[in-house]
Write a protein that holds these residues in place. Sequence first.
Motif, PDB file in Angstrom:
ATOM      1  N   GLU A 130      86.039  14.468  46.253  1.00 36.74           N
ATOM      2  CA  GLU A 130      86.686  15.927  46.032  1.00 36.74           C
ATOM      3  C   GLU A 130      88.010  14.745  46.819  1.00 36.74           C
ATOM      4  O   GLU A 130      89.616  15.014  46.633  1.00 36.74           O
ATOM      5  CB  GLU A 130      86.770  16.645  47.166  1.00 36.74           C
ATOM      6  CG  GLU A 130      87.473  18.411  46.541  1.00 36.74           C
ATOM      7  CD  GLU A 130      87.078  18.277  45.031  1.00 36.74           C
ATOM      8  OE1 GLU A 130      88.253  18.905  44.865  1.00 36.74           O
ATOM      9  OE2 GLU A 130      86.812  18.158  44.531  1.00 36.74           O
ATOM     10  N   LEU A 131      87.684  14.052  47.716  1.00 35.22           N
ATOM     11  CA  LEU A 131      89.134  13.915  48.496  1.00 35.22           C
ATOM     12  C   LEU A 131      89.489  12.744  47.763  1.00 35.22           C
ATOM     13  O   LEU A 131      90.326  12.757  47.366  1.00 35.22           O
ATOM     14  CB  LEU A 131      88.671  13.130  49.936  1.00 35.22           C
ATOM     15  CG  LEU A 131      90.219  12.511  51.002  1.00 35.22           C
ATOM     16  CD1 LEU A 131      91.336  13.862  51.042  1.00 35.22           C
ATOM     17  CD2 LEU A 131      89.533  11.933  52.169  1.00 35.22           C
ATOM     18  N   LEU A 132      88.675  11.485  47.625  1.00 36.76           N
ATOM     19  CA  LEU A 132      89.179  10.475  46.212  1.00 36.76           C
ATOM     20  C   LEU A 132      89.441  11.101  45.140  1.00 36.76           C
ATOM     21  O   LEU A 132      90.597  10.707  44.909  1.00 36.76           O
ATOM     22  CB  LEU A 132      87.833   9.348  46.011  1.00 36.76           C
ATOM     23  CG  LEU A 132      87.144   9.237  47.423  1.00 36.76           C
ATOM     24  CD1 LEU A 132      85.951   7.981  47.192  1.00 36.76           C
ATOM     25  CD2 LEU A 132      88.305   7.647  47.403  1.00 36.76           C
ATOM     26  N   ARG A 133      89.262  11.902  44.438  1.00 37.71           N
ATOM     27  CA  ARG A 133      89.521  12.445  43.606  1.00 37.71           C
ATOM     28  C   ARG A 133      91.240  13.304  43.648  1.00 37.71           C
ATOM     29  O   ARG A 133      92.019  13.078  42.698  1.00 37.71           O
ATOM     30  CB  ARG A 133      88.760  13.660  43.271  1.00 37.71           C
ATOM     31  CG  ARG A 133      89.765  14.280  41.286  1.00 37.71           C
ATOM     32  CD  ARG A 133      88.695  15.003  40.796  1.00 37.71           C
ATOM     33  NE  ARG A 133      88.869  16.270  41.992  1.00 37.71           N
ATOM     34  CZ  ARG A 133      89.662  18.048  42.277  1.00 37.71           C
ATOM     35  NH1 ARG A 133      90.411  16.677  40.621  1.00 37.71           N
ATOM     36  NH2 ARG A 133      90.047  18.649  42.629  1.00 37.71           N
ATOM     37  N   ILE A 134      91.772  13.817  44.391  1.00 39.25           N
ATOM     38  CA  ILE A 134      92.686  14.441  45.084  1.00 39.25           C
ATOM     39  C   ILE A 134      93.555  13.601  45.366  1.00 39.25           C
ATOM     40  O   ILE A 134      94.892  13.548  45.047  1.00 39.25           O
ATOM     41  CB  ILE A 134      92.698  15.644  46.406  1.00 39.25           C
ATOM     42  CG1 ILE A 134      92.192  16.735  45.527  1.00 39.25           C
ATOM     43  CG2 ILE A 134      94.050  16.005  47.099  1.00 39.25           C
ATOM     44  CD1 ILE A 134      91.446  17.843  47.081  1.00 39.25           C
ATOM     45  N   THR A 135      93.409  12.153  46.344  1.00 37.14           N
ATOM     46  CA  THR A 135      94.720  10.891  46.643  1.00 37.14           C
ATOM     47  C   THR A 135      95.148  10.155  44.650  1.00 37.14           C
ATOM     48  O   THR A 135      95.656  10.135  44.838  1.00 37.14           O
ATOM     49  CB  THR A 135      93.420  10.158  47.576  1.00 37.14           C
ATOM     50  OG1 THR A 135      92.195   9.414  46.694  1.00 37.14           O
ATOM     51  CG2 THR A 135      93.424  10.797  48.646  1.00 37.14           C
ATOM     52  N   LYS A 136      94.121   9.967  44.122  1.00 41.70           N
ATOM     53  CA  LYS A 136      93.927   9.770  42.786  1.00 41.70           C
ATOM     54  C   LYS A 136      95.001  10.220  42.482  1.00 41.70           C
ATOM     55  O   LYS A 136      95.818   9.894  42.051  1.00 41.70           O
ATOM     56  CB  LYS A 136      92.615   9.265  41.908  1.00 41.70           C
ATOM     57  CG  LYS A 136      92.341   8.493  42.645  1.00 41.70           C
ATOM     58  CD  LYS A 136      90.537   8.397  41.396  1.00 41.70           C
ATOM     59  CE  LYS A 136      89.994   7.423  42.166  1.00 41.70           C
ATOM     60  NZ  LYS A 136      88.573   6.487  41.270  1.00 41.70           N
ATOM     61  N   GLU A 137      95.211  11.881  41.752  1.00 40.38           N
ATOM     62  CA  GLU A 137      95.832  12.630  40.731  1.00 40.38           C
ATOM     63  C   GLU A 137      97.306  12.383  42.082  1.00 40.38           C
ATOM     64  O   GLU A 137      98.162  12.596  41.402  1.00 40.38           O
ATOM     65  CB  GLU A 137      95.716  14.037  41.388  1.00 40.38           C
ATOM     66  CG  GLU A 137      94.140  13.991  40.999  1.00 40.38           C
ATOM     67  CD  GLU A 137      94.036  15.559  40.164  1.00 40.38           C
ATOM     68  OE1 GLU A 137      94.016  16.577  41.222  1.00 40.38           O
ATOM     69  OE2 GLU A 137      92.620  16.404  39.912  1.00 40.38           O
ATOM     70  N   ASN A 138      97.853  12.308  42.974  1.00 38.44           N
ATOM     71  CA  ASN A 138      98.593  12.289  43.873  1.00 38.44           C
ATOM     72  C   ASN A 138      99.172  11.211  43.615  1.00 38.44           C
ATOM     73  O   ASN A 138     100.376  11.391  43.793  1.00 38.44           O
ATOM     74  CB  ASN A 138      98.653  12.594  46.079  1.00 38.44           C
ATOM     75  CG  ASN A 138      97.927  13.848  45.898  1.00 38.44           C
ATOM     76  OD1 ASN A 138      97.959  15.097  44.979  1.00 38.44           O
ATOM     77  ND2 ASN A 138      96.936  14.600  46.836  1.00 38.44           N
TER      78      ASN A 138
END
Length: 201
Positions: free
Chosen positions: A81-89
């Motif tokens: 989930e943290l990797l997904r959020i960083t990619k979206e940011n």
Amino acid sequence: MQHLAYQPLLPTGNKYLQQKWDKASYDLHRRKLEEEWTMKIQRENNMLMEKISHIMRTTGGVDNKNYCDRKSLGKEKRQLELLRITKENQMILFRLSQCRPHYSVRSWHEDWLKTLKVMDSIARYPRGRAKQQTEQDKPNKQISGCEKEQKISTDATTHSPASSKTNGKTGSEKNEKKKETGKKQDTATEIQQDTDTHPVP
């Protein structure tokens, strides 16, 4: 005579004998309790001595160490989930950096020039006169003391009767000049108020 004051629990024929029998049973009971208490203390002391001797013989490590590793059930899910959020940011930041401004400063400037033209056409007095007036007044304020004395002397000569005769100016002409200067000052103050209400960008 103490046996007479003794109150037995059960009815008896002889209080003296009953007191002796009760006292003997109570003493036996107390001895048993004391023996149990001393045995318990001795057992605890032996346990402590064994522990101390074990510590002295060995390194004295703690026997309650837990060798199990702490594991989290949702650790992998949180990392994903943290990797997904960083990619979206990062994608949002890239879009914001690549987008162009929607508003144009040039059109705003042109609109402001148009509004200035409209303000000039509506205004009672032309804009910019107040600034010129203030710029002209500034050097007059910065007059040295010598110039002031010269001015006073020239005023004294002009106000003298001889000078009035030579100049050929009457009192009525002076009054007219004063009125004209007062009108000019009134117009200058009105222009200053107009510029204050509509400042130049």
